[in-house]
Design a protein around this motif. Structure first.
Motif, PDB file in Angstrom:
ATOM      1  N   ILE A   1     133.033  79.665  54.572  1.00  0.00           N
ATOM      2  CA  ILE A   1     131.768  78.972  54.835  1.00  0.00           C
ATOM      3  C   ILE A   1     131.862  77.495  54.456  1.00  0.00           C
ATOM      4  O   ILE A   1     131.482  76.617  55.236  1.00  0.00           O
ATOM      5  N   ALA A   2     132.384  77.209  53.253  1.00  0.00           N
ATOM      6  CA  ALA A   2     132.493  75.811  52.816  1.00  0.00           C
ATOM      7  C   ALA A   2     133.448  75.028  53.708  1.00  0.00           C
ATOM      8  O   ALA A   2     133.179  73.876  54.057  1.00  0.00           O
ATOM      9  N   GLY A   3     134.557  75.648  54.101  1.00  0.00           N
ATOM     10  CA  GLY A   3     135.517  74.964  54.965  1.00  0.00           C
ATOM     11  C   GLY A   3     134.972  74.707  56.354  1.00  0.00           C
ATOM     12  O   GLY A   3     135.208  73.648  56.941  1.00  0.00           O
ATOM     13  N   SER A   4     134.226  75.654  56.894  1.00  0.00           N
ATOM     14  CA  SER A   4     133.673  75.464  58.236  1.00  0.00           C
ATOM     15  C   SER A   4     132.570  74.409  58.257  1.00  0.00           C
ATOM     16  O   SER A   4     132.328  73.788  59.278  1.00  0.00           O
ATOM     17  N   MET A   5     131.929  74.207  57.099  1.00  0.00           N
ATOM     18  CA  MET A   5     130.890  73.172  57.004  1.00  0.00           C
ATOM     19  C   MET A   5     131.462  71.848  56.506  1.00  0.00           C
ATOM     20  O   MET A   5     130.716  70.910  56.257  1.00  0.00           O
ATOM     21  N   LYS A   6     132.796  71.795  56.350  1.00  0.00           N
ATOM     22  CA  LYS A   6     133.528  70.590  55.928  1.00  0.00           C
ATOM     23  C   LYS A   6     133.126  70.115  54.529  1.00  0.00           C
ATOM     24  O   LYS A   6     133.133  68.919  54.247  1.00  0.00           O
ATOM     25  N   TYR A   7     132.776  71.066  53.643  1.00  0.00           N
ATOM     26  CA  TYR A   7     132.498  70.732  52.252  1.00  0.00           C
ATOM     27  C   TYR A   7     133.794  70.828  51.458  1.00  0.00           C
ATOM     28  O   TYR A   7     134.502  71.824  51.530  1.00  0.00           O
ATOM     29  N   THR A   8     134.091  69.783  50.704  1.00  0.00           N
ATOM     30  CA  THR A   8     135.295  69.769  49.870  1.00  0.00           C
ATOM     31  C   THR A   8     134.973  69.076  48.554  1.00  0.00           C
ATOM     32  O   THR A   8     133.927  68.450  48.402  1.00  0.00           O
ATOM     33  N   GLY A   9     135.889  69.178  47.619  1.00  0.00           N
ATOM     34  CA  GLY A   9     135.786  68.416  46.387  1.00  0.00           C
ATOM     35  C   GLY A   9     135.260  69.192  45.203  1.00  0.00           C
ATOM     36  O   GLY A   9     135.025  70.394  45.240  1.00  0.00           O
ATOM     37  N   PHE A  10     135.097  68.453  44.120  1.00  0.00           N
ATOM     38  CA  PHE A  10     134.708  69.008  42.840  1.00  0.00           C
ATOM     39  C   PHE A  10     133.337  69.698  42.868  1.00  0.00           C
ATOM     40  O   PHE A  10     133.192  70.771  42.276  1.00  0.00           O
ATOM     41  N   PRO A  11     132.312  69.141  43.525  1.00  0.00           N
ATOM     42  CA  PRO A  11     131.008  69.827  43.545  1.00  0.00           C
ATOM     43  C   PRO A  11     131.083  71.227  44.160  1.00  0.00           C
ATOM     44  O   PRO A  11     130.407  72.145  43.695  1.00  0.00           O
ATOM     45  N   VAL A  12     131.915  71.404  45.152  1.00  0.00           N
ATOM     46  CA  VAL A  12     132.068  72.720  45.776  1.00  0.00           C
ATOM     47  C   VAL A  12     132.711  73.696  44.792  1.00  0.00           C
ATOM     48  O   VAL A  12     132.314  74.861  44.714  1.00  0.00           O
ATOM     49  N   ILE A  13     133.667  73.230  44.013  1.00  0.00           N
ATOM     50  CA  ILE A  13     134.317  74.086  43.020  1.00  0.00           C
ATOM     51  C   ILE A  13     133.317  74.506  41.947  1.00  0.00           C
ATOM     52  O   ILE A  13     133.281  75.672  41.529  1.00  0.00           O
ATOM     53  N   ILE A  14     132.470  73.587  41.505  1.00  0.00           N
ATOM     54  CA  ILE A  14     131.455  73.904  40.497  1.00  0.00           C
ATOM     55  C   ILE A  14     130.451  74.908  41.056  1.00  0.00           C
ATOM     56  O   ILE A  14     130.106  75.890  40.384  1.00  0.00           O
ATOM     57  N   ILE A  15     129.985  74.697  42.268  1.00  0.00           N
ATOM     58  CA  ILE A  15     129.042  75.628  42.890  1.00  0.00           C
ATOM     59  C   ILE A  15     129.686  77.000  43.055  1.00  0.00           C
ATOM     60  O   ILE A  15     129.054  78.033  42.818  1.00  0.00           O
ATOM     61  N   PHE A  16     130.948  77.026  43.429  1.00  0.00           N
ATOM     62  CA  PHE A  16     131.668  78.290  43.572  1.00  0.00           C
ATOM     63  C   PHE A  16     131.748  79.023  42.233  1.00  0.00           C
ATOM     64  O   PHE A  16     131.509  80.229  42.168  1.00  0.00           O
ATOM     65  N   ALA A  17     132.067  78.309  41.161  1.00  0.00           N
ATOM     66  CA  ALA A  17     132.171  78.934  39.842  1.00  0.00           C
ATOM     67  C   ALA A  17     130.825  79.497  39.387  1.00  0.00           C
ATOM     68  O   ALA A  17     130.755  80.605  38.847  1.00  0.00           O
ATOM     69  N   ILE A  18     129.761  78.763  39.626  1.00  0.00           N
ATOM     70  CA  ILE A  18     128.425  79.233  39.254  1.00  0.00           C
ATOM     71  C   ILE A  18     128.045  80.464  40.079  1.00  0.00           C
ATOM     72  O   ILE A  18     127.533  81.451  39.547  1.00  0.00           O
ATOM     73  N   ALA A  19     128.301  80.422  41.376  1.00  0.00           N
ATOM     74  CA  ALA A  19     127.980  81.558  42.239  1.00  0.00           C
ATOM     75  C   ALA A  19     128.788  82.791  41.866  1.00  0.00           C
ATOM     76  O   ALA A  19     128.266  83.909  41.822  1.00  0.00           O
ATOM     77  N   LEU A  20     130.053  82.601  41.559  1.00  0.00           N
ATOM     78  CA  LEU A  20     130.917  83.717  41.177  1.00  0.00           C
ATOM     79  C   LEU A  20     130.453  84.351  39.864  1.00  0.00           C
ATOM     80  O   LEU A  20     130.412  85.580  39.742  1.00  0.00           O
ATOM     81  N   SER A  21     130.076  83.534  38.906  1.00  0.00           N
ATOM     82  CA  SER A  21     129.564  84.059  37.639  1.00  0.00           C
ATOM     83  C   SER A  21     128.261  84.815  37.850  1.00  0.00           C
ATOM     84  O   SER A  21     128.051  85.884  37.266  1.00  0.00           O
ATOM     85  N   ALA A  22     127.380  84.265  38.678  1.00  0.00           N
ATOM     86  CA  ALA A  22     126.099  84.916  38.935  1.00  0.00           C
ATOM     87  C   ALA A  22     126.288  86.267  39.618  1.00  0.00           C
ATOM     88  O   ALA A  22     125.647  87.258  39.243  1.00  0.00           O
ATOM     89  N   VAL A  23     127.163  86.323  40.596  1.00  0.00           N
ATOM     90  CA  VAL A  23     127.411  87.590  41.291  1.00  0.00           C
ATOM     91  C   VAL A  23     128.057  88.604  40.351  1.00  0.00           C
ATOM     92  O   VAL A  23     127.696  89.786  40.362  1.00  0.00           O
TER      93      VAL A  23
END
Length: 76
Positions: free
Chosen positions: A32-54
């Protein structure tokens, strides 16, 4: 078995289930992030938060572990 609240489930089995849930979530999130062309540190932080929440949701609501045990599971 992965979604049943079984009090007899062993920690190794639980960690295996959680590992594969995280892998599938990572794949979906990456696509999803790659198809929307999102990259960088903010995406990694959001991913870590989402993974912890799930992971916490999985441990608390689906498997019904105690709060302290759930934090131990997520941190491993």
């Amino acid at each position: 078995k992965a979604f049943a609240a079984d009090p007899k489930i062993e920690k190794d089995d639980l960690m295996d289930y959680l590992h594969w849930v995280k892998q599938i979530l990572g794949l979906v999130f990456g696509i999803i992030a790659g198809s929307m062309k999102y990259t960088g540190f903010p995406v990694i932080i959001i991913f870590a938060i989402a993974l912890s929440a799930v992971s916490l949701f999985y441990a608390w609501k689906i498997i019904k572990t105690e709060e302290i045990e759930a934090w131990d599971i997520v941190s491993e």
